[in-house]
Design a protein around this motif. Structure first.
Motif, PDB file in Angstrom:
ATOM      1  N   PRO A   1      57.509  42.517  16.184  1.00 38.55           N
ATOM      2  CA  PRO A   1      58.645  42.119  15.346  1.00 38.55           C
ATOM      3  C   PRO A   1      59.614  43.281  15.110  1.00 38.55           C
ATOM      4  CG  PRO A   1      56.590  41.307  14.434  1.00 38.55           C
ATOM      5  CD  PRO A   1      56.229  42.281  15.516  1.00 38.55           C
ATOM      6  N   LYS A   2      60.912  42.934  15.128  1.00 39.94           N
ATOM      7  CA  LYS A   2      61.974  43.907  14.900  1.00 39.94           C
ATOM      8  C   LYS A   2      62.885  43.386  13.790  1.00 39.94           C
ATOM      9  CE  LYS A   2      62.717  43.073  19.178  1.00 39.94           C
ATOM     10  NZ  LYS A   2      61.505  42.329  19.447  1.00 39.94           N
ATOM     11  N   SER A   3      63.458  44.302  13.057  1.00 34.39           N
ATOM     12  CA  SER A   3      64.357  43.940  11.969  1.00 34.39           C
ATOM     13  C   SER A   3      65.786  43.828  12.469  1.00 34.39           C
ATOM     14  CB  SER A   3      64.288  45.003  10.871  1.00 34.39           C
ATOM     15  OG  SER A   3      65.300  44.761   9.907  1.00 34.39           O
ATOM     16  N   ILE A   4      66.505  42.886  11.918  1.00 31.13           N
ATOM     17  CA  ILE A   4      67.924  42.761  12.247  1.00 31.13           C
ATOM     18  C   ILE A   4      68.660  44.024  11.814  1.00 31.13           C
ATOM     19  CG2 ILE A   4      68.661  41.605  10.117  1.00 31.13           C
ATOM     20  CD1 ILE A   4      70.284  39.709  11.990  1.00 31.13           C
ATOM     21  N   ARG A   5      68.116  44.742  10.808  1.00 34.88           N
ATOM     22  CA  ARG A   5      68.720  45.995  10.348  1.00 34.88           C
ATOM     23  C   ARG A   5      68.639  47.080  11.427  1.00 34.88           C
ATOM     24  NH1 ARG A   5      65.277  44.822   6.802  1.00 34.88           N
ATOM     25  NH2 ARG A   5      65.794  43.524   5.047  1.00 34.88           N
ATOM     26  N   GLN A   6      67.660  46.997  12.310  1.00 40.22           N
ATOM     27  CA  GLN A   6      67.504  47.984  13.382  1.00 40.22           C
ATOM     28  C   GLN A   6      68.617  47.870  14.427  1.00 40.22           C
ATOM     29  OE1 GLN A   6      63.427  46.765  14.315  1.00 40.22           O
ATOM     30  NE2 GLN A   6      62.798  48.887  13.986  1.00 40.22           N
ATOM     31  N   LEU A   7      69.383  46.838  14.364  1.00 41.45           N
ATOM     32  CA  LEU A   7      70.443  46.631  15.355  1.00 41.45           C
ATOM     33  C   LEU A   7      71.671  47.487  15.076  1.00 41.45           C
ATOM     34  CD1 LEU A   7      70.195  42.759  15.640  1.00 41.45           C
ATOM     35  CD2 LEU A   7      69.178  44.471  17.145  1.00 41.45           C
TER      36      LEU A   7
ATOM     37  N   ARG B   1      74.900  48.959  12.330  1.00 37.29           N
ATOM     38  CA  ARG B   1      75.933  48.373  11.477  1.00 37.29           C
ATOM     39  C   ARG B   1      76.787  47.353  12.216  1.00 37.29           C
ATOM     40  NH1 ARG B   1      77.307  49.390   6.801  1.00 37.29           N
ATOM     41  NH2 ARG B   1      79.529  49.167   7.120  1.00 37.29           N
ATOM     42  N   ARG B   2      77.058  47.571  13.472  1.00 35.32           N
ATOM     43  CA  ARG B   2      77.927  46.655  14.210  1.00 35.32           C
ATOM     44  C   ARG B   2      77.231  46.220  15.490  1.00 35.32           C
ATOM     45  NH1 ARG B   2      83.576  46.948  12.692  1.00 35.32           N
ATOM     46  NH2 ARG B   2      83.926  45.972  14.691  1.00 35.32           N
ATOM     47  N   ALA B   3      76.308  45.335  15.334  1.00 29.04           N
ATOM     48  CA  ALA B   3      75.559  44.836  16.496  1.00 29.04           C
ATOM     49  C   ALA B   3      76.515  44.128  17.451  1.00 29.04           C
ATOM     50  CB  ALA B   3      74.460  43.889  16.037  1.00 29.04           C
ATOM     51  N   GLN B   4      76.387  44.433  18.714  1.00 25.19           N
ATOM     52  CA  GLN B   4      77.279  43.879  19.736  1.00 25.19           C
ATOM     53  C   GLN B   4      76.585  42.748  20.490  1.00 25.19           C
ATOM     54  OE1 GLN B   4      80.499  44.825  20.110  1.00 25.19           O
ATOM     55  NE2 GLN B   4      80.150  46.114  18.329  1.00 25.19           N
ATOM     56  N   PHE B   5      76.851  41.529  20.078  1.00 23.35           N
ATOM     57  CA  PHE B   5      76.329  40.355  20.758  1.00 23.35           C
ATOM     58  C   PHE B   5      77.473  39.382  20.977  1.00 23.35           C
ATOM     59  CE2 PHE B   5      72.623  42.199  18.769  1.00 23.35           C
ATOM     60  CZ  PHE B   5      71.715  42.178  19.815  1.00 23.35           C
TER      61      PHE B   5
ATOM     62  N   ASP C   1      76.654  40.016   7.056  1.00 17.18           N
ATOM     63  CA  ASP C   1      78.081  39.948   7.390  1.00 17.18           C
ATOM     64  C   ASP C   1      78.439  40.704   8.647  1.00 17.18           C
ATOM     65  OD1 ASP C   1      78.588  38.367   5.213  1.00 17.18           O
ATOM     66  OD2 ASP C   1      79.201  40.036   3.926  1.00 17.18           O
ATOM     67  N   ARG C   2      77.651  41.702   9.023  1.00 18.47           N
ATOM     68  CA  ARG C   2      78.016  42.535  10.170  1.00 18.47           C
ATOM     69  C   ARG C   2      77.892  41.811  11.507  1.00 18.47           C
ATOM     70  NH1 ARG C   2      73.057  44.668   8.589  1.00 18.47           N
ATOM     71  NH2 ARG C   2      71.433  44.505  10.151  1.00 18.47           N
ATOM     72  N   MET C   3      77.358  40.599  11.499  1.00 16.47           N
ATOM     73  CA  MET C   3      77.241  39.838  12.736  1.00 16.47           C
ATOM     74  C   MET C   3      78.625  39.304  13.086  1.00 16.47           C
ATOM     75  SD  MET C   3      74.080  40.389  13.120  1.00 16.47           S
ATOM     76  CE  MET C   3      73.919  39.593  14.677  1.00 16.47           C
ATOM     77  N   GLU C   4      79.243  39.893  14.087  1.00 19.25           N
ATOM     78  CA  GLU C   4      80.610  39.521  14.444  1.00 19.25           C
ATOM     79  C   GLU C   4      80.675  38.443  15.510  1.00 19.25           C
ATOM     80  OE1 GLU C   4      82.877  42.995  15.312  1.00 19.25           O
ATOM     81  OE2 GLU C   4      82.533  43.847  13.335  1.00 19.25           O
TER      82      GLU C   4
END
Length: 151
Positions: free
Chosen positions: A67-73, A75-79, A92-95
């Protein structure tokens, strides 16, 4: 295929069942159109044993997954796309565009029900992969007659 691979993030609560299954199916079925990752809002300490067993039945080995945390992605996860199966709002940082999949959490279900959720996720991933393939397919020639292009 034309176009770039889409970066797809699958999110659930613990990243111990649903999102791990979705990531594994996406990697198995959609390598030509996507790069899959998964994370949880509040990651568990380990994958659910029934998830590992259920995915083994589909010839997908998750024993080395964790398991991985969404926080490990960051501040500005690129998906390019986020699939939310958590039932909760995402940070909110999910753009990227977020699609909601209404998939029950199998973590405390019977093994048969766990497998039913696995099969539901597999179907959703197959549909997602098909949609991405259609999106990336070159436009078809819509000429009439002999099929020859007039100059």
């Amino acid at each position: 295929m034309s176009g770039q691979l889409k970066r797809v993030l699958f999110v659930c609560v613990g990243n111990a069942c649903r999102s791990q299954m979705a990531e594994a199916f996406a990697r198995a079925y959609g390598r030509d159109v996507l790069i899959a990752a998964s994370a949880g809002l509040s990651p568990a300490s380990h994958l659910a044993p029934d998830t590992i067993l259920a995915m083994n039945e589909k010839n997908l080995d998750l024993r080395d997954h964790f398991p991985k945390s969404i926080r490990q992605l960051g501040r500005r996860a690129q998906f390019d796309l986020v699939i939310n199966m958590s039932g909760f709002a995402l940070p909110d940082r999910m753009e990227a565009p977020v699609h909601l999949w209404d998939v029950p959490d199998p973590v405390s279900m019977s093994y048969d029900d766990h497998c039913a959720v696995r099969d539901q996720i597999e179907s959703l991933v197959i549909q997602l992969v098909a949609d991405l393939r259609r999106e990336q397919a070159p436009p078809r020639f819509r000429g009439q007659g002999s099929g020859r292009v007039g100059l």
